[in-house]
Design a protein around this motif. Structure first.
Motif, short mmCIF file in Angstrom:
data_model
loop_
_atom_site.label_atom_id
_atom_site.label_comp_id
_atom_site.label_asym_id
_atom_site.label_seq_id
_atom_site.Cartn_x
_atom_site.Cartn_y
_atom_site.Cartn_z
N LYS A 98 0.87 -1.28 0.09
CA LYS A 98 0.04 0.08 0.09
C LYS A 98 0.83 1.24 0.09
O LYS A 98 1.78 1.23 0.73
CB LYS A 98 -0.85 0.12 1.28
CG LYS A 98 -2.15 -0.91 1.30
CD LYS A 98 -3.04 -0.66 2.34
CE LYS A 98 -4.23 -1.52 2.18
NZ LYS A 98 -5.25 -1.21 3.05
N ALA A 99 0.43 2.28 -0.51
CA ALA A 99 1.22 3.42 -0.76
C ALA A 99 0.12 4.85 -0.35
O ALA A 99 -0.89 4.69 -0.57
CB ALA A 99 1.32 4.02 -2.14
N LYS A 100 0.79 5.52 0.94
CA LYS A 100 0.11 6.80 1.08
C LYS A 100 0.70 8.15 0.39
O LYS A 100 1.75 8.15 0.37
CB LYS A 100 -0.11 6.80 2.57
CG LYS A 100 -0.67 8.33 3.11
CD LYS A 100 -0.59 8.38 4.43
CE LYS A 100 -1.12 9.83 5.09
NZ LYS A 100 -0.96 9.89 6.39
N LEU A 101 0.00 8.87 -0.29
CA LEU A 101 0.35 9.88 -1.24
C LEU A 101 0.33 10.97 -0.15
O LEU A 101 -0.31 11.13 0.91
CB LEU A 101 -0.38 9.99 -2.25
CG LEU A 101 -0.81 9.18 -3.36
CD1 LEU A 101 -1.40 9.39 -4.62
CD2 LEU A 101 0.88 8.42 -3.82
N LYS A 102 1.11 12.04 -0.49
CA LYS A 102 1.07 13.34 0.31
C LYS A 102 -0.16 14.00 0.33
O LYS A 102 -0.46 14.91 1.40
CB LYS A 102 2.50 14.20 -0.10
CG LYS A 102 3.41 13.68 0.22
CD LYS A 102 4.63 14.68 -0.08
CE LYS A 102 6.02 14.19 0.45
NZ LYS A 102 7.14 15.24 0.28
N ASN A 103 -1.13 13.80 -0.54
CA ASN A 103 -2.39 14.21 -0.51
C ASN A 103 -3.31 13.66 0.23
O ASN A 103 -4.66 13.83 0.46
CB ASN A 103 -2.89 14.52 -1.86
CG ASN A 103 -3.16 13.23 -2.71
OD1 ASN A 103 -2.98 12.10 -2.15
ND2 ASN A 103 -3.81 13.27 -3.85
N GLY A 104 -2.87 12.47 0.93
CA GLY A 104 -3.69 11.83 1.92
C GLY A 104 -4.30 10.48 1.19
O GLY A 104 -4.88 9.48 1.80
#
Length: 324
Positions: free
Chosen positions: A139-145
């Protein structure tokens, strides 16, 4: 130096990653030593590997297959056969090598045993190990949430959202490492991370319990081979320092060397890669010096099938020189 059975003695090298970059490097290293262990991610869920993972409930074979073939001592026809992809019918897009490993997995107690059996059949110089036998999901969390589930979706969604990757994680978070992988890390002369996709090939290995502790506890030289070009959907705009910072933020505790390409990428390739939102990876020597990391600047550039790649021979020579 070789023994009576033709075994090539050399430094004990453990490489960590997955994908094309890792298998390319392995082809070069096996010319210098057979004391090689490839620790390979099993988070892939796309392509033929993803289909077999879904249909058979097995771990994805693609990256493992490529590493086995890179270290194998087989006839050219056998390698072509194992890399062959079916062009039509229900098997369209599937690699025979994946099916071969899937069949061996069916007669084995677990995936680790299947990988060892395939390695024996193909007379592998060294060994290939899955980093874990657990059924992990990336899973990846982007800086925009936004949170993206699934290795194959991460680059696509990152490009769509136009937001940098902030963090990568595994589910389950307590994925257990293969014991032999930990043992080989501790006993290595050199540990090499990369080259390969930063967030989907290298970092997933670091997230498995015990891997970063084993790396840190080893007396081995710790080396990172930085990619020559940035990767759309993962590292657009990154320099080599930011690649290393991502490794540290996901559990790696120290590095001794970073290998960067010093050769100029031809303008025609720069322009073509720029159209695909990729560019040569730059680096800041002062920032690395402040961290106590030595930078090895070498021409390791190759152009194969119109793609920028590492030159397997040049890269292997740089690594062996550091370890001998």
């Amino acid at each position: 130096m070789r023994d009576n059975n033709g075994f090539l003695y050399g430094p004990k090298i453990v490489v960590i990653g997955g994908g094309t970059g890792l298998s390319t490097m392995l082809r070069g290293l096996k010319q210098y030593t057979h004391n090689i262990t490839a620790i390979v991610t099993v988070a892939d869920d796309g392509g033929g590997s993803g289909v077999l993972r879904e249909d058979l409930g097995m771990l994805p074979p693609g990256d493992i297959r490529n590493c086995i073939l890179a270290l194998a001592n087989t006839e050219p026809t056998m390698e072509k056969l194992l890399q062959y992809r079916f062009k039509d019918g229900m098997l369209k897009g599937q690699s025979f090598g994946n099916l071969f490993l899937a069949a061996i997995n069916g007669i084995s107690e677990n995936f680790e045993e299947a990988v060892k059996k395939m390695s024996e059949v193909l007379a592998v110089s060294g060994k290939v190990l899955p980093v874990t036998l657990d059924n992990v999901k990336l899973k990846a969390k982007l800086k925009n949430g936004i949170v993206i589930g699934g290795e194959s979706l991460i680059p696509k969604m990152q490009i769509k959202e136009k937001s940098p990757i902030e963090e990568i994680c595994l589910e389950p978070k307590d994925a257990r490492p293969v014991d032999e992988a930990l043992l080989d890390l501790v006993n290595a002369d050199g540990i090499v991370l990369g080259p390969g996709s930063l967030y989907t090939s290298i970092v997933p290995n670091l997230l498995v319990d015990g891997i970063c502790d084993a790396i840190e506890g080893s007396k081995a030289l710790k080396i990172y081979v930085c990619n020559i070009m940035t990767q759309p959907g993962e590292t657009f705009g990154y320099d080599a320092n930011e690649h290393v910072e991502a490794l540290f933020s996901h559990g790696l505790k120290s590095l001794d060397y970073v290998i960067v390409n010093s050769a100029e990428v031809p303008n025609e390739y720069k322009n073509r890669y720029k159209e695909d939102m990729a560019q040569p990876v730059s680096y800041d020597l002062d920032k690395f010096n402040q961290k106590g990391i030595k930078v090895i600047e070498k021409d390791v550039l190759a152009i194969k099938n119109n793609y920028i790649r590492h030159d397997e021979q040049k890269l292997a020579e740089v690594i062996i020189d550091l370890l001998t």
